[in-house]
Design a protein around this motif. Structure first.
Motif: not given
Lengths: 109, 509
Positions: B277-279, B282, B425-428
């Motif tokens: 569903q998500r990264e 990263a 930025l990726c924050w899930s």
């Protein structure tokens, strides 16, 4: 490696072309995964259901897709990040402007 | 003078010294090294032997549960045993060697963070940090930037007004996991000094006092022998959990204001991998060149983390925060998620800097764990160890502000990077997943906090127990706030500062 000039050319091509698929043939982001871009754009559109391709073009390229389009987009992206106008997709924090760009891609492919 | 097995002493031996150091971990050893060759006769009492042994390690057994806002409680009952080492050299046996000083903001009283503020400034700590670096044989951390790690590498060009900065980290080879011979020399050579005796297998089970003066120590060996120790002054250096245990087990020593054991702070890291569903966590850097300053090819090489300085904290009304970047493998992700990650990072790199190939990195986040009075260690009188000592019960609390600030800091860094055109930025992770997704460090802080006011702290600015004129506490239990960086360098620096104080007291006497 593509250069800013490539992207600029692509944006110009995007302005002149009726759809992104035609623009891609002229070299817009070689290797771009159209399906992935479309999914991202569709996700943005879900959150912004009122926007059409016409309104998005008007927002993203108010003075056309000429040479000044890229710096204007960059300024808009920076302003979005500063203002908290963020589009979060699968965890990625993107500017609202980027989300709208992907939405335009999703409508034109 | 020697390293002696306390089990070989005649039963009921009496040890006498000018100074007794309780605990032969990194703090106790640092203090003994600073006093080696001097006029004070020093005895070090270490519970364990030269290496980790199951029977000694079992003395640490206790209970631990993590509680966090909006999250299911997480039992971590092995934490009291697995997060420390009860042997000469202490947790230095398993320390990875990472070093850095606390930031100036960590020492500051910040109005938006309850219980913040040290009675010492970062500036005042500089000479002690320098000496701690020398002792660990690493480059010093100058107060001005850049330091050696940054000098030849380009930092991210973030807007200075955002307040994020490259915070340096170095690795000492003097650690049990890095250079064993060097670590062995570090933890034993000081005992060759004529004024130092180290006793192994010597467990202090009670601190005795009359009014405000410590009068002696009860020592127990696992083979049944019992000894006594007496000195003019004492230093308690058994770690952030065990310092509390010994004080509370000694008739609530130092606990007149019900502060001993409260404000437990422990660092945790937050990160996740991608799923369907998500990264995961990263960072897509828009630069073509590798970000060697932050993610060097050598995993344990000098590097910087992205830190939130005081300006960032003031602006966001948050505590300290860092993002640590690292080279990661993104090839195992779900195909759709992976394609979208590639697309996002390529488009943003093109828009930011006209780059076709961005740098995709992993990152983990850390936040300062705020002092919370209910985050605490208590004793379970119904559970005793082999020496009759009550076992510890650790309730490790992350409050709403801890998680609010983590999320606000992530968003703040993502905005600063995007606005500067440096990447995305990726924050899930969702709020209710944070606790289960976090990794607990072995850093135990804050439980005998330092404050000039006895109603607000267990020890004073010199590390002396407010309730006793001849007992000092060394180690991270005296930290009022936790910062983020690994505490070892600060433990050494504060201990060197304490050594100077003890020497000056001796001279004055």
């Amino acid at each position: 490696m593509s250069t800013r000039r490539d992207l600029l050319a692509a944006l110009v091509a995007l302005a002149a072309a009726p759809s992104l698929s035609q623009a891609q043939t002229s070299g817009f982001l070689p290797g771009l995964d159209k399906d992935a871009a479309r999914r991202i754009g569709e996700a943005w559109r879900k959150a912004h259901p009122g926007d059409t391709a016409k309104t998005l073009v008007a927002k993203l390229f108010p003075t056309g897709r000429g040479p000044e389009a890229l710096p204007r987009l960059r300024r808009a992206m920076a302003a979005d990040f500063r203002a908290g106008a963020i589009f979060a997709h699968r965890g990625w924090r993107l500017s609202n402007t980027e989300g709208a760009l992907f939405a335009l891609v999703s409508m034109e492919t | 003078m020697a390293i002696i097995d306390a089990r070989t002493l005649p039963d009921a031996s009496h040890l006498e010294a000018d100074l007794v150091i309780i605990g032969g971990g990194l703090a106790g050893i640092t203090l003994a090294k600073e006093l080696a060759g001097g006029p004070l006769k020093v005895v070090v009492l270490e519970s364990g032997g030269r290496e980790m042994e199951p029977e000694t390690q079992a003395l640490y057994a206790g209970a631990c549960v993590q509680k966090a806002d909006g999250n299911k409680d997480r039992p971590l009952h092995e934490f009291p045993v697995q997060s420390r080492v009860r042997a000469l050299g202490g947790s230095g046996h398993v320390w990875g060697g990472k070093c850095g000083p606390l930031d100036p903001a960590d020492f500051a009283e910040r109005a938006w963070i309850p219980y913040s503020g040290w009675p010492i400034s970062r500036e005042a700590m500089q000479p002690y940090y320098d000496r701690a670096c020398d002792m660990l044989e690493i480059d010093r951390f100058p107060p001005e930037r850049p330091n050696a790690a940054e000098a030849s590498l380009q930092p991210l060009a973030l807007d200075a007004r955002d307040g994020f900065f490259p915070a340096p980290r170095l690795f000492a080879r003097i650690s049990g996991r890095t250079d064993r011979p060097a670590f062995d020399r570090f933890r034993t050579q000081f005992a060759e000094a004529p004024n130092i005796d180290v006793y192994l297998y010597a467990n202090v089970v009670r601190i005795r006092r009359e009014r405000n003066t410590i009068t002696g120590l009860d020592i127990a060996c696992l083979d049944g022998k019992r000894h006594k120790a007496k000195a003019t002054r004492y230093v308690l250096a058994t770690g952030g959990i065990e310092n509390v245990r010994l004080l509370l087990a000694s008739d609530n020593l130092g606990n007149r204001h019900d502060l001993v054991g409260r404000f437990f702070q422990g660092h945790v890291t937050y990160s996740n991998d991608s799923d369907a569903q998500r990264e995961g966590s990263a960072f897509a850097a828009s630069r073509a060149e590798p970000l060697d300053l932050y993610a060097p090819a050598l995993r344990y090489g000098p590097h910087c983390v992205i830190g939130a300085g005081l300006a960032a904290q003031k602006r966001m009304k948050t505590g300290n925060f860092t993002a640590t970047l690292f080279r990661a493998n993104f090839s195992n992700a779900d195909a759709k998620v992976a394609a979208e990650t590639q697309t996002i990072s390529k488009v943003s790199a093109q828009l930011d800097k006209g780059q076709a190939q961005p740098n995709l990195l992993g990152f983990f986040a850390m936040t300062e764990h705020f002092p919370h009075p209910e985050s605490r260690i208590t004793l379970d009188q119904s559970q005793k160890d082999a020496l009759g000592m009550p076992r510890v019960n650790l309730t490790w609390v992350h409050g709403k502000k801890d998680y609010d600030d983590l999320e606000r800091s992530i968003d703040g860094l993502a905005a600063a990077m995007g606005a500067a055109g440096e990447g995305r930025l990726c924050w899930s992770l969702r709020r209710d997943e944070l606790l289960a997704s976090s990794n607990a460090s072995r850093h135990h802080m804050g439980t005998t906090r330092m404050h000039a006011d006895p109603r607000k702290g267990v020890v004073d600015a010199d590390g002396r127990l407010h309730e006793a004129n001849n007992l000092y506490v060394a180690g991270s239990s005296v930290f009022p706030t936790s910062g983020i960086v690994n505490p070892t360098l600060t433990i050494l620096a504060l201990t060197i500062r304490l050594a100077d104080h003890l020497k000056s007291e001796k001279k004055a006497a």
